[in-house]
Design a protein around this motif. Structure first.
Motif, PDB file in Angstrom:
ATOM      1  N   THR A  89       0.833  -1.193   0.000  1.00  0.00           N
ATOM      2  CA  THR A  89       0.000   0.000   0.000  1.00  0.00           C
ATOM      3  C   THR A  89       0.877   1.256   0.000  1.00  0.00           C
ATOM      4  O   THR A  89       2.081   1.190   0.275  1.00  0.00           O
ATOM      5  CB  THR A  89      -0.924   0.031   1.225  1.00  0.00           C
ATOM      6  N   TYR A 118      -4.607   6.277   1.346  1.00  0.00           N
ATOM      7  CA  TYR A 118      -3.343   5.700   1.815  1.00  0.00           C
ATOM      8  C   TYR A 118      -3.329   4.173   1.718  1.00  0.00           C
ATOM      9  O   TYR A 118      -2.258   3.556   1.775  1.00  0.00           O
ATOM     10  CB  TYR A 118      -3.065   6.129   3.261  1.00  0.00           C
ATOM     11  N   ASP A 119      -4.508   3.549   1.619  1.00  0.00           N
ATOM     12  CA  ASP A 119      -4.587   2.091   1.507  1.00  0.00           C
ATOM     13  C   ASP A 119      -4.604   1.619   0.058  1.00  0.00           C
ATOM     14  O   ASP A 119      -4.821   0.437  -0.217  1.00  0.00           O
ATOM     15  CB  ASP A 119      -5.849   1.572   2.218  1.00  0.00           C
ATOM     16  N   LYS A 142      -3.421   0.061  -3.101  1.00  0.00           N
ATOM     17  CA  LYS A 142      -2.371  -0.935  -3.363  1.00  0.00           C
ATOM     18  C   LYS A 142      -1.676  -0.603  -4.678  1.00  0.00           C
ATOM     19  O   LYS A 142      -2.312  -0.254  -5.661  1.00  0.00           O
ATOM     20  CB  LYS A 142      -2.963  -2.342  -3.419  1.00  0.00           C
ATOM     21  N   SER A 149       0.684   3.623   2.186  1.00  0.00           N
ATOM     22  CA  SER A 149       1.128   3.859   3.567  1.00  0.00           C
ATOM     23  C   SER A 149       2.313   2.968   3.935  1.00  0.00           C
ATOM     24  O   SER A 149       3.239   3.402   4.621  1.00  0.00           O
ATOM     25  CB  SER A 149      -0.029   3.625   4.545  1.00  0.00           C
ATOM     26  N   GLN A 150       2.305   1.713   3.469  1.00  0.00           N
ATOM     27  CA  GLN A 150       3.424   0.810   3.755  1.00  0.00           C
ATOM     28  C   GLN A 150       4.707   1.311   3.106  1.00  0.00           C
ATOM     29  O   GLN A 150       5.788   1.234   3.705  1.00  0.00           O
ATOM     30  CB  GLN A 150       3.097  -0.604   3.268  1.00  0.00           C
ATOM     31  N   ASP A 167      -8.248   4.383  -2.993  1.00  0.00           N
ATOM     32  CA  ASP A 167      -8.354   3.974  -1.586  1.00  0.00           C
ATOM     33  C   ASP A 167      -7.450   4.799  -0.685  1.00  0.00           C
ATOM     34  O   ASP A 167      -7.070   4.344   0.408  1.00  0.00           O
ATOM     35  CB  ASP A 167      -8.015   2.482  -1.441  1.00  0.00           C
TER      36      ASP A 167
END
Length: 590
Positions: free
Chosen positions: A425, A461-462, A464, A427-428, A459
């Protein structure tokens, strides 16, 4: 003498040391192998008793008792073999747990030093070694020491049995040696070609867009085919030869077992052995030759494991475990270079030639210069990514190579020229795949001026993204990469062409972010071709042909550059004027 022993221990390979950590387990396996091979004598002894005692005495009680004993002993042998196999599986798993992370880390060190040679094959090599250690082939090495004992039992029956067994063992051993020498070259060649084929495919897959866009697929496939079919042909040749000698060995063992029955029959006719000894001798010789036959049949797997072992050993020796230094205080961001000389990976000429410079804590330094001047090399040197041929790079007065890389990474921000995001993602990626701290992620995104852009994604920050950030545009990847560089307030940030893919809005956000970093006292190094971001720097370095031409206060350096340009322009003007035709502003004919 003690020092010599200590040095010898230190020189032992890391891979061998990892295997030797399971030394006690191997001893236990050998102990179980002792009893298993001892119990292998049960079938021939059972046959001996049936022929020489039960049949002659016609005693059913003796038959029942012997059979019960044999059943119990066979169950015991089965349990011992199961335990032996489980022990070896645990040994393999232990080896994997000890080395898998080391091999993984070494691959990234290899990628830094030799980018074109880095593949995931060493992890496959580790799997190959582990699988051989947990397979049936390794049992041949534990059972082979019992060959003389089985032959000694045959001598006890009759010397002719013993001599014939020695002859058969020598013949099978010769087949094993011939198998080794006939397949060794081809197996080595196939392994090298397979590795080259894999590297070639991996490198071209990373450039799939260019390959497809320029219609290069057929040409690339032809190049790959040369390597792949070369590997395939070499492997087929090795497998064919191994198959020949494996089948010859198997057939010979069966022949020898039959021939010993003939010898036994001859001796029984002459009343030199009993019929039971004749049958038992055939079974015992079959058991004596089994390890050699197994060794021949599993030689291909052994050769592959041996090659994998050699490659792993070379990798771990080339990239030894980092020396553990005492943990240093958190860095503040002061960098000093002392007569640094660097040769790029796979290069022959230095890209940095004796550069010395100091970057104080909180400085925002711009680095400019023509293409191939060594600017990106300088960035990698500052970060401690490339080994030095000469000189020192110091972070807060400590050699940067004394910092543990994982520990130092928390204090470093880096935006490379070629942006690479990872499968996961948004954020990751920003959180560098640590446990996602939502507050820190949003703070980094806002500092990078990318928060609003991320919120507009499907989506947020989520969202992918695929490997390499394939679902994002070049500008989006660069801005997310910038947020990753700013995550968790690093003290030193290196930006290599951070505005190369940005539009005007993105570049304004970049300039604003760097100004904020300057106000916070963060040390920033910016490599750029665009002059717009230089307005926020307080120091400027000009690099040409790997050497530091000018370094100092940004305004002073810019003034020197302007003066030099003006002088160069003025020097050219007379020549240009001479070449221009004279134009008269007077009346025609005057």
């Amino acid at each position: 003498m003690a020092q010599l022993a200590k040095n010898k221990k230190e020189n032992t390979s890391e891979l061998k040391n990892a295997i030797m950590q399971s030394k006690k387990s191997f001893i236990v396996v050998g102990f179980f192998s002792f009893f298993i091979n001892l119990l292998m004598l049960v079938p021939p002894l059972y046959m001996l008793q049936l022929y020489d005692r039960v049949i002659t005495s016609r005693s059913e009680d003796t038959l029942i008792m012997l059979t019960l004993i044999v059943v119990v002993l066979f169950i015991t042998m089965s349990l011992l073999e199961i335990v032996r196999s489980k022990i070896l599986i645990r040994v393999g798993n232990k080896l994997d747990s000890i080395l898998s992370q080391r091999v993984f880390d070494s691959l990234f060190e290899l990628a830094n030093k030799h980018p074109g040679k880095a593949t995931s094959m060493p992890l496959s090599d580790l799997t190959q070694v582990r699988q051989f250690m947990t397979g049936n082939g390794v049992f041949a090495f534990f059972d082979a020491p019992w060959i003389p004992i089985y032959i000694a039992v045959l001598f006890f029956f009759h010397p002719l049995f013993g001599y014939f067994a020695i002859f058969a063992a020598i013949v099978l051993l010769c087949f094993t040696i011939i198998n080794e020498y006939s397949t060794k070259t081809k197996l080595g060649e196939s392994n090298s070609l397979n590795r080259a084929s894999t590297i070639f495919v991996d490198s071209n897959l990373r450039n799939a867009e260019v390959v497809n866009a320029l219609g290069m697929r057929n040409c690339i496939r032809e190049k790959w085919s040369e390597k792949y079919y070369g590997f395939l042909n070499a492997q087929n040749d090795a497998s064919a030869k191994a198959g020949v000698w494996s089948n010859i060995s198997k057939t010979s063992r069966m022949l020898f077992q039959s021939l010993i029955l003939g010898i036994g029959a001859y001796l029984a006719i002459n009343m030199e052995v009993t019929p039971g000894m004749m049958i038992a001798g055939s079974i015992i010789m079959g058991r004596a030759l089994a390890p050699l036959d197994l060794l021949t049949n599993s030689w291909k797997g052994f050769s592959s494991a041996r090659t994998s072992y050699a490659r792993l050993n070379e990798l771990l020796n080339d990239f030894p475990k980092d020396k553990e230094y005492m943990r240093l205080p958190d860095p503040k961001g002061e960098i000093s270079l002392e007569q640094v000389v660097v040769v790029p990976p796979n290069g022959k000429q230095p890209s940095i030639k004796g550069i010395s410079m100091k970057i104080s804590e909180g400085d925002v330094v711009g680095i400019i210069g023509p293409s191939a001047a060594g600017k990106s090399s300088l960035a990698r040197v500052i970060l401690g990514l490339w080994p030095l041929v000469q000189g020192k790079v110091r972070l807060d007065n400590a050699d940067i190579y004394q910092w543990e890389k994982q520990e130092l990474g928390k204090f470093i921000g880096y935006l490379p020229q070629d942006i690479e995001l990872f499968e996961g993602t948004i954020s990751q990626n920003i959180a560098r795949f640590n446990e996602v701290d939502a507050e820190k992620v949003v703070v980094a995104a806002k500092k990078a001026g990318v928060h609003e852009m991320i919120l507009r994604l499907p989506d947020g920050y989520d969202t992918k993204i695929g490997p390499g950030g394939e679902s994002l545009s070049g500008g989006q990847k660069q801005r997310v990469g910038f947020a990753r560089a700013l995550y968790d307030n690093p003290v030193l940030i290196v930006l290599d062409e951070p505005n190369s893919n940005l539009d005007d809005q993105g570049e304004l956000a970049l300039v604003k972010s760097v100004m904020q970093l300057k106000e916070q006292g963060t040390t920033v190094v910016v490599i750029t071709h665009r002059p717009s971001i230089l307005q926020v720097t307080n120091k400027l370095a000009v690099v040409k042909q790997g050497m530091l031409e000018v370094y100092g206060d940004t305004k002073e350096v810019m003034a020197k550059i302007a003066a030099a340009n003006a002088a160069a322009t003025k020097a050219k003007q007379p020549k240009i004027a001479e070449q221009q035709p004279k134009i008269s502003l007077g009346k025609p004919g005057s």
